[in-house]
Design a protein around this motif. Structure first.
Motif, PDB file in Angstrom:
ATOM      1  N   ILE A  28       0.874  -1.169   0.000  1.00  0.00           N
ATOM      2  CA  ILE A  28       0.000   0.000   0.000  1.00  0.00           C
ATOM      3  C   ILE A  28       0.911   1.218   0.000  1.00  0.00           C
ATOM      4  O   ILE A  28       1.724   1.393   0.905  1.00  0.00           O
ATOM      5  CB  ILE A  28      -0.909   0.015   1.238  1.00  0.00           C
ATOM      6  N   LEU A  29       0.796   2.041  -1.035  1.00  0.00           N
ATOM      7  CA  LEU A  29       1.734   3.144  -1.220  1.00  0.00           C
ATOM      8  C   LEU A  29       1.827   4.052  -0.012  1.00  0.00           C
ATOM      9  O   LEU A  29       2.894   4.573   0.301  1.00  0.00           O
ATOM     10  CB  LEU A  29       1.345   3.974  -2.446  1.00  0.00           C
ATOM     11  N   ALA A  30       0.721   4.275   0.672  1.00  0.00           N
ATOM     12  CA  ALA A  30       0.709   5.253   1.748  1.00  0.00           C
ATOM     13  C   ALA A  30       1.603   4.860   2.920  1.00  0.00           C
ATOM     14  O   ALA A  30       1.935   5.705   3.756  1.00  0.00           O
ATOM     15  CB  ALA A  30      -0.709   5.471   2.232  1.00  0.00           C
ATOM     16  N   ILE A  31       2.018   3.617   2.990  1.00  0.00           N
ATOM     17  CA  ILE A  31       2.811   3.162   4.130  1.00  0.00           C
ATOM     18  C   ILE A  31       4.284   3.516   3.971  1.00  0.00           C
ATOM     19  O   ILE A  31       5.000   3.696   4.947  1.00  0.00           O
ATOM     20  CB  ILE A  31       2.640   1.639   4.307  1.00  0.00           C
ATOM     21  N   TYR A  32       4.734   3.629   2.734  1.00  0.00           N
ATOM     22  CA  TYR A  32       6.154   3.857   2.472  1.00  0.00           C
ATOM     23  C   TYR A  32       6.361   5.124   1.659  1.00  0.00           C
ATOM     24  O   TYR A  32       5.504   5.512   0.874  1.00  0.00           O
ATOM     25  CB  TYR A  32       6.735   2.684   1.682  1.00  0.00           C
ATOM     26  N   ALA A  33       7.518   5.720   1.832  1.00  0.00           N
ATOM     27  CA  ALA A  33       7.918   6.794   0.928  1.00  0.00           C
ATOM     28  C   ALA A  33       8.284   6.174  -0.424  1.00  0.00           C
ATOM     29  O   ALA A  33       8.758   5.043  -0.493  1.00  0.00           O
ATOM     30  CB  ALA A  33       9.108   7.557   1.498  1.00  0.00           C
TER      31      ALA A  33
END
Length: 126
Positions: A28-33
């Motif tokens: 999930i993109l929002a978890i990582y830069a």
């Protein structure tokens, strides 16, 4: 398994625009830069831009050579990060790579990223 797939590269004239996409699966993109880097022939990999999302705040970081010309954005529904590139110059010619950070902090160091896409070629020439 985390997978990043870049697209949108191509040949464009100086002053033109391109939009690169980085489609992510397995995360999930929002978890990582997320970051973008580029590498031109005979040169080292160069930081282009990075974005992170923490506590509902979006953080951006851009390399000095692209500030004011390149813009990052995200489509959460598509789990995709975009790099809008305007006012392209011949020196922007390179293979562009999307990468996932090990953390939710942006970084300009390639060692802080643990997953990379296959790259997409951007060529700026008249």
């Amino acid at each position: 398994q985390v997978r990043l797939v870049e697209s949108g590269g191509g040949l464009v004239q100086p002053g033109g625009s391109l939009r690169l996409s980085c489609a992510a699966s397995g995360i999930i993109l929002a978890i990582y830069a997320m970051g973008w880097f580029r590498q031109a022939p005979g040169k080292e990999r160069e930081f282009v831009a990075a974005v992170s999302w923490r506590r509902h705040i979006t953080y951006y970081d851009y390399g000095d050579s692209v500030k004011g010309r390149f813009t990052l954005s995200r489509d959460s529904a598509q789990n995709t990060v975009y790099l809008q590139m305007n006012s392209l110059r011949p020196e922007d010619t390179a293979v562009y790579y999307c990468a996932k950070s090990r953390t939710d902090w942006t970084s300009q160091a390639s060692d802080d990223y643990d997953t990379w896409g296959q790259g997409t070629q951007v060529s700026v020439s008249s």
